[in-house]
Design an enzyme around this catalytic site. Sequence first.
Site, mmCIF file in Angstrom:
data_model
loop_
_atom_site.group_PDB
_atom_site.id
_atom_site.type_symbol
_atom_site.label_atom_id
_atom_site.label_comp_id
_atom_site.label_asym_id
_atom_site.label_seq_id
_atom_site.Cartn_x
_atom_site.Cartn_y
_atom_site.Cartn_z
ATOM 1 N N ASN A 7 0.870 -1.181 0.000
ATOM 2 C CA ASN A 7 0.000 0.000 0.000
ATOM 3 C C ASN A 7 0.908 1.232 0.000
ATOM 4 O O ASN A 7 1.514 1.552 1.023
ATOM 5 C CB ASN A 7 -0.876 -0.064 1.260
ATOM 6 C CG ASN A 7 -1.806 1.117 1.374
ATOM 7 O OD1 ASN A 7 -1.769 2.044 0.557
ATOM 8 N ND2 ASN A 7 -2.640 1.108 2.398
ATOM 9 N N ARG A 91 -2.724 -2.077 -3.387
ATOM 10 C CA ARG A 91 -3.879 -1.186 -3.245
ATOM 11 C C ARG A 91 -3.715 -0.073 -4.273
ATOM 12 O O ARG A 91 -2.681 0.599 -4.305
ATOM 13 C CB ARG A 91 -3.905 -0.605 -1.840
ATOM 14 C CG ARG A 91 -4.986 0.412 -1.701
ATOM 15 C CD ARG A 91 -4.970 1.039 -0.338
ATOM 16 N NE ARG A 91 -5.981 2.065 -0.288
ATOM 17 C CZ ARG A 91 -5.859 3.199 0.375
ATOM 18 N NH1 ARG A 91 -4.767 3.447 1.067
ATOM 19 N NH2 ARG A 91 -6.823 4.076 0.368
ATOM 20 N N HIS A 180 -12.474 3.967 0.047
ATOM 21 C CA HIS A 180 -12.568 2.997 1.159
ATOM 22 C C HIS A 180 -13.385 1.769 0.748
ATOM 23 O O HIS A 180 -13.940 1.075 1.606
ATOM 24 C CB HIS A 180 -13.259 3.599 2.405
ATOM 25 C CG HIS A 180 -12.530 4.715 3.059
ATOM 26 N ND1 HIS A 180 -13.161 5.841 3.551
ATOM 27 C CD2 HIS A 180 -11.220 4.910 3.326
ATOM 28 C CE1 HIS A 180 -12.278 6.655 4.078
ATOM 29 N NE2 HIS A 180 -11.080 6.124 3.950
ATOM 30 N N HIS A 208 -17.093 3.863 7.978
ATOM 31 C CA HIS A 208 -15.625 3.786 8.086
ATOM 32 C C HIS A 208 -15.162 5.127 8.650
ATOM 33 O O HIS A 208 -15.128 6.138 7.933
ATOM 34 C CB HIS A 208 -15.016 3.510 6.709
ATOM 35 C CG HIS A 208 -13.512 3.464 6.719
ATOM 36 N ND1 HIS A 208 -12.784 2.304 6.551
ATOM 37 C CD2 HIS A 208 -12.597 4.444 6.889
ATOM 38 C CE1 HIS A 208 -11.501 2.569 6.646
ATOM 39 N NE2 HIS A 208 -11.354 3.865 6.834
ATOM 40 N N GLY A 210 -12.147 6.889 10.239
ATOM 41 C CA GLY A 210 -10.736 6.995 10.612
ATOM 42 C C GLY A 210 -10.318 8.434 10.393
ATOM 43 O O GLY A 210 -11.149 9.346 10.503
ATOM 44 N N GLY A 212 -9.512 9.541 7.504
ATOM 45 C CA GLY A 212 -10.449 9.713 6.388
ATOM 46 C C GLY A 212 -11.717 8.988 6.806
ATOM 47 O O GLY A 212 -11.638 7.976 7.496
ATOM 48 N N ARG A 241 -10.135 17.153 6.447
ATOM 49 C CA ARG A 241 -10.957 17.499 5.275
ATOM 50 C C ARG A 241 -12.349 17.959 5.703
ATOM 51 O O ARG A 241 -12.923 17.417 6.645
ATOM 52 C CB ARG A 241 -11.094 16.271 4.352
ATOM 53 C CG ARG A 241 -9.853 15.993 3.564
ATOM 54 C CD ARG A 241 -9.953 14.672 2.825
ATOM 55 N NE ARG A 241 -9.106 13.675 3.427
ATOM 56 C CZ ARG A 241 -9.129 12.376 3.144
ATOM 57 N NH1 ARG A 241 -9.968 11.905 2.246
ATOM 58 N NH2 ARG A 241 -8.307 11.544 3.736
ATOM 59 N N ASP A 284 -6.146 14.506 15.045
ATOM 60 C CA ASP A 284 -6.230 13.202 15.696
ATOM 61 C C ASP A 284 -7.356 13.220 16.729
ATOM 62 O O ASP A 284 -7.370 14.039 17.652
ATOM 63 C CB ASP A 284 -4.889 12.894 16.368
ATOM 64 C CG ASP A 284 -4.832 11.456 16.848
ATOM 65 O OD1 ASP A 284 -4.076 10.673 16.255
ATOM 66 O OD2 ASP A 284 -5.555 11.125 17.818
ATOM 67 N N PHE A 285 -8.303 12.285 16.548
ATOM 68 C CA PHE A 285 -9.500 12.314 17.400
ATOM 69 C C PHE A 285 -9.174 12.125 18.875
ATOM 70 O O PHE A 285 -9.849 12.683 19.739
ATOM 71 C CB PHE A 285 -10.505 11.257 16.926
ATOM 72 C CG PHE A 285 -11.302 11.720 15.738
ATOM 73 C CD1 PHE A 285 -12.554 12.284 15.902
ATOM 74 C CD2 PHE A 285 -10.794 11.615 14.455
ATOM 75 C CE1 PHE A 285 -13.290 12.731 14.824
ATOM 76 C CE2 PHE A 285 -11.519 12.051 13.359
ATOM 77 C CZ PHE A 285 -12.764 12.614 13.540
ATOM 78 N N ARG A 286 -8.127 11.324 19.168
ATOM 79 C CA ARG A 286 -7.790 11.122 20.588
ATOM 80 C C ARG A 286 -7.351 12.429 21.236
ATOM 81 O O ARG A 286 -7.729 12.732 22.363
ATOM 82 C CB ARG A 286 -6.692 10.075 20.732
ATOM 83 C CG ARG A 286 -7.237 8.669 20.769
ATOM 84 C CD ARG A 286 -6.143 7.675 20.579
ATOM 85 N NE ARG A 286 -5.466 7.874 19.291
ATOM 86 C CZ ARG A 286 -4.652 7.010 18.743
ATOM 87 N NH1 ARG A 286 -4.370 5.902 19.369
ATOM 88 N NH2 ARG A 286 -4.103 7.239 17.564
ATOM 89 N N GLY A 349 -14.243 4.465 14.623
ATOM 90 C CA GLY A 349 -15.437 3.601 14.669
ATOM 91 C C GLY A 349 -15.222 2.377 15.542
ATOM 92 O O GLY A 349 -16.128 1.935 16.248
ATOM 93 N N GLU A 402 -8.327 -4.200 5.332
ATOM 94 C CA GLU A 402 -8.228 -4.012 3.886
ATOM 95 C C GLU A 402 -7.130 -4.892 3.291
ATOM 96 O O GLU A 402 -7.260 -5.409 2.187
ATOM 97 C CB GLU A 402 -7.951 -2.531 3.586
ATOM 98 C CG GLU A 402 -9.160 -1.659 3.899
ATOM 99 C CD GLU A 402 -8.817 -0.191 4.089
ATOM 100 O OE1 GLU A 402 -8.270 0.151 5.155
ATOM 101 O OE2 GLU A 402 -9.091 0.597 3.185
HETATM 102 P P1 ADP Z 1 -6.447 6.169 8.669
HETATM 103 O O1 ADP Z 1 -7.563 6.861 7.976
HETATM 104 O O2 ADP Z 1 -5.190 6.962 8.754
HETATM 105 O O3 ADP Z 1 -6.241 4.711 8.259
HETATM 106 P P2 ADP Z 1 -7.340 5.031 11.205
HETATM 107 O O4 ADP Z 1 -8.466 4.193 10.741
HETATM 108 O O5 ADP Z 1 -6.134 4.342 11.731
HETATM 109 O O6 ADP Z 1 -6.939 6.144 10.161
HETATM 110 O O7 ADP Z 1 -7.914 6.005 12.358
HETATM 111 C C1 ADP Z 1 -7.095 6.944 12.960
HETATM 112 C C2 ADP Z 1 -7.952 7.787 13.888
HETATM 113 O O8 ADP Z 1 -8.529 6.927 14.869
HETATM 114 C C3 ADP Z 1 -7.130 8.830 14.633
HETATM 115 O O9 ADP Z 1 -7.762 10.095 14.541
HETATM 116 C C4 ADP Z 1 -7.154 8.322 16.048
HETATM 117 O O10 ADP Z 1 -7.131 9.351 16.998
HETATM 118 C C5 ADP Z 1 -8.481 7.605 16.103
HETATM 119 N N1 ADP Z 1 -8.514 6.686 17.243
HETATM 120 C C6 ADP Z 1 -7.746 5.604 17.477
HETATM 121 N N2 ADP Z 1 -8.041 5.074 18.691
HETATM 122 C C7 ADP Z 1 -8.999 5.840 19.241
HETATM 123 C C8 ADP Z 1 -9.727 5.840 20.470
HETATM 124 N N3 ADP Z 1 -9.507 4.918 21.408
HETATM 125 N N4 ADP Z 1 -10.646 6.803 20.671
HETATM 126 C C9 ADP Z 1 -10.872 7.740 19.747
HETATM 127 N N5 ADP Z 1 -10.232 7.808 18.556
HETATM 128 C C10 ADP Z 1 -9.309 6.878 18.313
#
Ligand code: ADP
Length: 421
Positions: A7, A91, A180, A208, A210, A212, A241, A284-286, A349, A402
Amino acid sequence: MNILVINTGSSSLKYQLFNMETEAIIAKGNCDRIGIDGHIKHVPSNGKPTLKSDIPLPSHSEAINFVIRTLTGPEHGVIDSLSEISAVGHRVVHGGRKFAQSVLINDDVLKAIIACVRLAPLHIPANLMGIYACQKAIPAAPQVAVFDTAFHLAIPDYAHVYPIPYAYYDEHDIRRYGFHGTSHRYVSEKAIDYLGGNAEGMRLITCHLGNGASLAAIKDGKSIDTTMGATPLEGLPMGTRCGTVDAALVSVIAEIEGGLSIGEALEILNQESGVLGISGISSDFRDIMNIAEFNFDEAVEVEEIEDLELVHRSRLALDVFKYQIAKFIGSYIVALGGVDAIVFTAGVGENSPSIRRGICDWLKSFGIFIDGDKNGNAEGNGVTDVTEAGSSVAVLIIPTNEELIIARDTMKIVFSTESRK
Ligand code: ADP
């Protein structure tokens, strides 16, 4: 049979080597900062040590060569020779209107992929570099392309044609493609299996979520609508985005910023928007959740006023994200004529109970209820059912994979080609 899955991004290359008898991962890793300086992380599954190292990686070709040397080397290796790699699955981000399925790569296929570059100019050149590098490094191994867009090519015309002058569709192939696709396909197949195995009549909405993010509406096992469009900018708000906004904002932003070009204004919508744009904290959601969870009642110091503004904006970013997802789910219930299951996948998710809960809270009027305890304690690799007793719609968490879909498609195509010889 071992299959290598590749990928590539513009400056990165992720890989996984699968043993297809067991579908176990023999080794995985990633090369980062290709063309800048170079870093590799390689994780073998045979007990040998992980490799993390800064090494010069001037091009994707050098990265692939380094991966191959590592896979076969004495210290971190997992195979004795290249002949143990039976095929390579790539991919490929965009297959245009041509590729509704994965395909064995030959010269004609390469030409057709090159013709898609104008539809994904940032991504396909990187995918091609990965293909060329593998062709050179492992010439005996057949190569297969697996397209992010393929699963969505079945979307009916009323859902994929944009209401813009028809010539853009007819002559320039501008339509909703969606992305995706491999992930939506994987989790929908898992959900169908879990719900009894019969795709016929099954109505799913796969989320999905993430960095994205996209949703897909899936009926009879086929994608009938998805939130991303001609490009991955459309649809849900994401890490950076904006998702769906008034298209005229491009010129409004360009003007506010003192006369930006269209490209520069789009850069703001692609790189500086989404939850990063609203929160001002992070994509970053965290990180955003950490700030959003700040307790206002305990904040007494005046200096914390600025922090409080960031708390407010972080909460707002998450509220916008959850609301937009719920709104699209509502519209997909219309598209599907009802819904049997909502499926959550990808980083957010799979891992965030509060986002899942927040989305489902908007959906109660459809009879969709998520169980508090099951949602809070969800973890695991398989299907986790977090449906509340009495909910008329199943709510499932299914980790995406994937790479495994790419490996399976590659094996299927290589096997069927071999057996036809
Ligand atoms: P990508 O689109 O880069 O493949 P991922 O599917 O790996 O992304 O998702 C990354 C996102 O998931 C990041 O924003 C990260 O903060 C979030 N994430 C991972 N673990 C958690 C969690 N426990 N709680 C909230 N968000 C999370």
